[in-house]
Scaffold this active site. Structure first.
Site, PDB file in Angstrom:
ATOM      1  N   GLY A  16       0.832  -1.207   0.000  1.00  0.00           N
ATOM      2  CA  GLY A  16       0.000   0.000   0.000  1.00  0.00           C
ATOM      3  C   GLY A  16       0.863   1.252   0.000  1.00  0.00           C
ATOM      4  O   GLY A  16       1.908   1.271   0.640  1.00  0.00           O
ATOM      5  N   ARG A  65       1.271  -4.878  -5.949  1.00  0.00           N
ATOM      6  CA  ARG A  65       1.402  -6.173  -5.284  1.00  0.00           C
ATOM      7  C   ARG A  65       1.709  -7.162  -6.399  1.00  0.00           C
ATOM      8  O   ARG A  65       1.052  -7.158  -7.424  1.00  0.00           O
ATOM      9  CB  ARG A  65       0.110  -6.519  -4.560  1.00  0.00           C
ATOM     10  N   ASP A  97       4.833  -5.210   6.080  1.00  0.00           N
ATOM     11  CA  ASP A  97       5.423  -6.500   6.472  1.00  0.00           C
ATOM     12  C   ASP A  97       5.396  -7.523   5.338  1.00  0.00           C
ATOM     13  O   ASP A  97       6.295  -8.360   5.234  1.00  0.00           O
ATOM     14  CB  ASP A  97       4.777  -7.045   7.747  1.00  0.00           C
ATOM     15  N   THR A 136       4.024   2.355   5.905  1.00  0.00           N
ATOM     16  CA  THR A 136       2.627   1.926   5.977  1.00  0.00           C
ATOM     17  C   THR A 136       1.843   2.870   6.885  1.00  0.00           C
ATOM     18  O   THR A 136       2.337   3.253   7.944  1.00  0.00           O
ATOM     19  CB  THR A 136       2.489   0.466   6.479  1.00  0.00           C
ATOM     20  N   ASP A 173      -0.602   1.998   8.525  1.00  0.00           N
ATOM     21  CA  ASP A 173      -1.246   1.209   9.587  1.00  0.00           C
ATOM     22  C   ASP A 173      -0.458   1.164  10.897  1.00  0.00           C
ATOM     23  O   ASP A 173      -1.016   0.807  11.925  1.00  0.00           O
ATOM     24  CB  ASP A 173      -1.470  -0.240   9.111  1.00  0.00           C
ATOM     25  N   ASP A 223       1.666  -0.988  11.882  1.00  0.00           N
ATOM     26  CA  ASP A 223       1.496  -2.338  12.441  1.00  0.00           C
ATOM     27  C   ASP A 223       2.796  -3.131  12.436  1.00  0.00           C
ATOM     28  O   ASP A 223       2.786  -4.351  12.442  1.00  0.00           O
ATOM     29  CB  ASP A 223       0.409  -3.095  11.649  1.00  0.00           C
ATOM     30  N   ARG A 234      -6.270  -1.704   8.318  1.00  0.00           N
ATOM     31  CA  ARG A 234      -6.324  -3.165   8.107  1.00  0.00           C
ATOM     32  C   ARG A 234      -6.574  -3.871   9.438  1.00  0.00           C
ATOM     33  O   ARG A 234      -7.507  -3.549  10.126  1.00  0.00           O
ATOM     34  CB  ARG A 234      -5.054  -3.648   7.423  1.00  0.00           C
TER      35      ARG A 234
HETATM   36  P1  ATP Z   1       0.664  -2.889   3.309  1.00  0.00           P
HETATM   37  O1  ATP Z   1       0.914  -3.131   4.778  1.00  0.00           O
HETATM   38  O2  ATP Z   1       0.542  -1.464   3.010  1.00  0.00           O
HETATM   39  O3  ATP Z   1      -0.400  -3.734   2.708  1.00  0.00           O
HETATM   40  P2  ATP Z   1       2.610  -4.796   2.485  1.00  0.00           P
HETATM   41  O4  ATP Z   1       4.049  -4.646   2.139  1.00  0.00           O
HETATM   42  O5  ATP Z   1       2.303  -5.596   3.715  1.00  0.00           O
HETATM   43  O6  ATP Z   1       2.007  -3.334   2.556  1.00  0.00           O
HETATM   44  P3  ATP Z   1       1.618  -6.911   0.763  1.00  0.00           P
HETATM   45  O7  ATP Z   1       0.625  -6.862  -0.341  1.00  0.00           O
HETATM   46  O8  ATP Z   1       1.356  -7.821   1.899  1.00  0.00           O
HETATM   47  O9  ATP Z   1       1.815  -5.408   1.236  1.00  0.00           O
HETATM   48  O10 ATP Z   1       3.043  -7.335   0.123  1.00  0.00           O
HETATM   49  C1  ATP Z   1       3.591  -6.633  -0.975  1.00  0.00           C
HETATM   50  C2  ATP Z   1       4.251  -7.587  -1.912  1.00  0.00           C
HETATM   51  O11 ATP Z   1       5.322  -8.263  -1.243  1.00  0.00           O
HETATM   52  C3  ATP Z   1       3.357  -8.708  -2.434  1.00  0.00           C
HETATM   53  O12 ATP Z   1       2.570  -8.314  -3.522  1.00  0.00           O
HETATM   54  C4  ATP Z   1       4.382  -9.749  -2.863  1.00  0.00           C
HETATM   55  O13 ATP Z   1       4.915  -9.454  -4.129  1.00  0.00           O
HETATM   56  C5  ATP Z   1       5.484  -9.561  -1.813  1.00  0.00           C
HETATM   57  N1  ATP Z   1       5.317 -10.592  -0.771  1.00  0.00           N
HETATM   58  C6  ATP Z   1       4.436 -10.604   0.262  1.00  0.00           C
HETATM   59  N2  ATP Z   1       4.543 -11.749   0.980  1.00  0.00           N
HETATM   60  C7  ATP Z   1       5.493 -12.486   0.377  1.00  0.00           C
HETATM   61  C8  ATP Z   1       6.056 -13.776   0.602  1.00  0.00           C
HETATM   62  N3  ATP Z   1       5.666 -14.548   1.632  1.00  0.00           N
HETATM   63  N4  ATP Z   1       7.012 -14.213  -0.239  1.00  0.00           N
HETATM   64  C9  ATP Z   1       7.437 -13.460  -1.272  1.00  0.00           C
HETATM   65  N5  ATP Z   1       6.940 -12.246  -1.566  1.00  0.00           N
HETATM   66  C10 ATP Z   1       5.991 -11.754  -0.756  1.00  0.00           C
END
Ligand code: ATP
Length: 328
Positions: free
Chosen positions: A16, A77, A108, A131, A133, A135, A177
């Site tokens: 995000g 993503r 994360d 982020t 959030d 979190d 979230r």
């Molecule tokens: P936000 O907290 O704002 O949603 P985020 O970084 O947690 O941000 P995610 O959509 O969970 O957002 O993860 C972003 C990208 O990181 C995913 O689209 C994917 O490409 C990669 N990713 C997430 N989890 C994994 C994993 N277990 N293994 C490999 N790549 C991952």
């Protein structure tokens, strides 16, 4: 890890978007150039790494962005990055340009990706918590939270004006979230009568009792701030329950939604993003690899990516008591 010298750094934003990401990109690029390193921007998070959407950046590439929300590198993503084949493709694209260090600004999920990538390939990764959030454990601040919570406060203050004019009960849903930080902080800062968050058990009977009691006391303006991740659901679900149980209440719902993500970052978000971006490059240069850069008690704090993906930031107990006592 015995580290070799980093000479070319790539930076990306993932997951995000959050206000302040641009300030972090700017800091990474300018600190890299200051140290004589080459700097590359990677578009759309891990997708750009896989699609080879990577370009060289100069100091001027990041001019006039510190005040802008969103991210000039776009974010995405990537499903492909979840698979080894996708990550290998991404690695080959970095390798052919000689990129030997990465800064990932995201949440994360993005750190999980970074952790896997750095375990599989010889490219050190540094995570910056970006982020709204808040979190992520290992930092008192995450880039974007302060802006988002201030946007929520501004909106809730406006809602209180109209609630007051009509003696209405407003249910305001905020983002976060599965974390309740935006709801808790914006709720306390706006004097909300009730704050519902996923970190505490939502006691509907208690909520109904408190609203009924306020009605008895003719305290007619009531604001309930609900985190989108609350176990009873968001604003609409809570409003439906209240309407059923207290039909006399003139109830309205406002879902703040994506306005909380946008807008010019606050001074605090610009400062922490600049500080974290600067230290991310210093980490790569000094061999402090595969860590998330955070700030704890106004000092830089480094959490191994392995731990950063496991722990959530806990809400200090006193906030719950403060919220309850001050809302009476
Ligand atoms: P936000 O907290 O704002 O949603 P985020 O970084 O947690 O941000 P995610 O959509 O969970 O957002 O993860 C972003 C990208 O990181 C995913 O689209 C994917 O490409 C990669 N990713 C997430 N989890 C994994 C994993 N277990 N293994 C490999 N790549 C991952």
């Amino acid at each position: 890890m015995e580290s070799k010298k980093v000479s070319k750094i790539g930076v990306l934003t993932s997951g995000g978007d959050a206000p302040g990401m641009n300030a972090a990109i700017r800091a990474v690029i300018r600190t890299s150039i200051y140290h004589g390193l080459e700097a590359f921007g990677i578009m759309r998070g891990y997708s750009g790494m896989i699609d080879d959407d990577i370009f060289k950046m100069e100091s001027r590439s990041v001019a006039n962005i510190i005040q802008r929300g969103g991210t000039i590198l776009k974010t995405a993503r990537s499903k492909e990055f979840l698979e080894y084949e996708g990550r290998k493709k991404a690695y080959e694209n970095l390798k052919k340009r000689g990129i030997d260090g990465l800064v990932i600004i995201g949440g994360d999920g993005s750190f999980k990706g970074a952790q896997k990538f750095s375990n599989e390939f010889d490219i050190p990764c540094i995570g910056l918590p970006g982020t709204i959030d808040k979190d992520i454990a290992g930092s008192d601040f995450t880039i974007g939270f302060d802006t988002a919570v201030n946007t929520a406060v501004e909106a809730i203050d406006k809602i209180r004006d109209t609630a007051d004019a009509h003696d209405r009960l407003f249910i305001v849903e905020v983002m976060g979230r599965d974390a309740g930080y935006i709801a808790l902080h914006s709720g306390i800062a706006t004097g909300a009568e009730n704050i519902l968050i996923p970190e505490t058990k939502t006691d509907i009977e208690d909520l109904i009792e408190s609203l009924t009691e306020k009605e008895r006391r003719q305290k007619l303006v009531n604001l309930v701030v609900v985190a989108e991740g609350d176990e009873f659901g968001g604003g609409n679900e809570i409003a439906a329950i209240i309407k059923r149980r207290i039909p006399s209440a003139d109830t309205r719902v406002c879902i703040l939604g994506h306005i909380q993500r946008g807008g010019s970052p606050t001074c605090l978000d610009r400062l922490i993003a600049s500080r974290m971006g600067f230290h991310a490059v210093e980490c790569l240069i000094n061999g402090k690899h595969n860590v998330m850069v955070g700030i704890v008690n106004n000092k830089m704090h480094y959490t191994p990516l392995d731990n950063a993906v496991k722990a959530k930031q806990k809400i200090p107990e006193d906030w719950f008591r403060i919220a309850k006592i001050l809302a009476s």
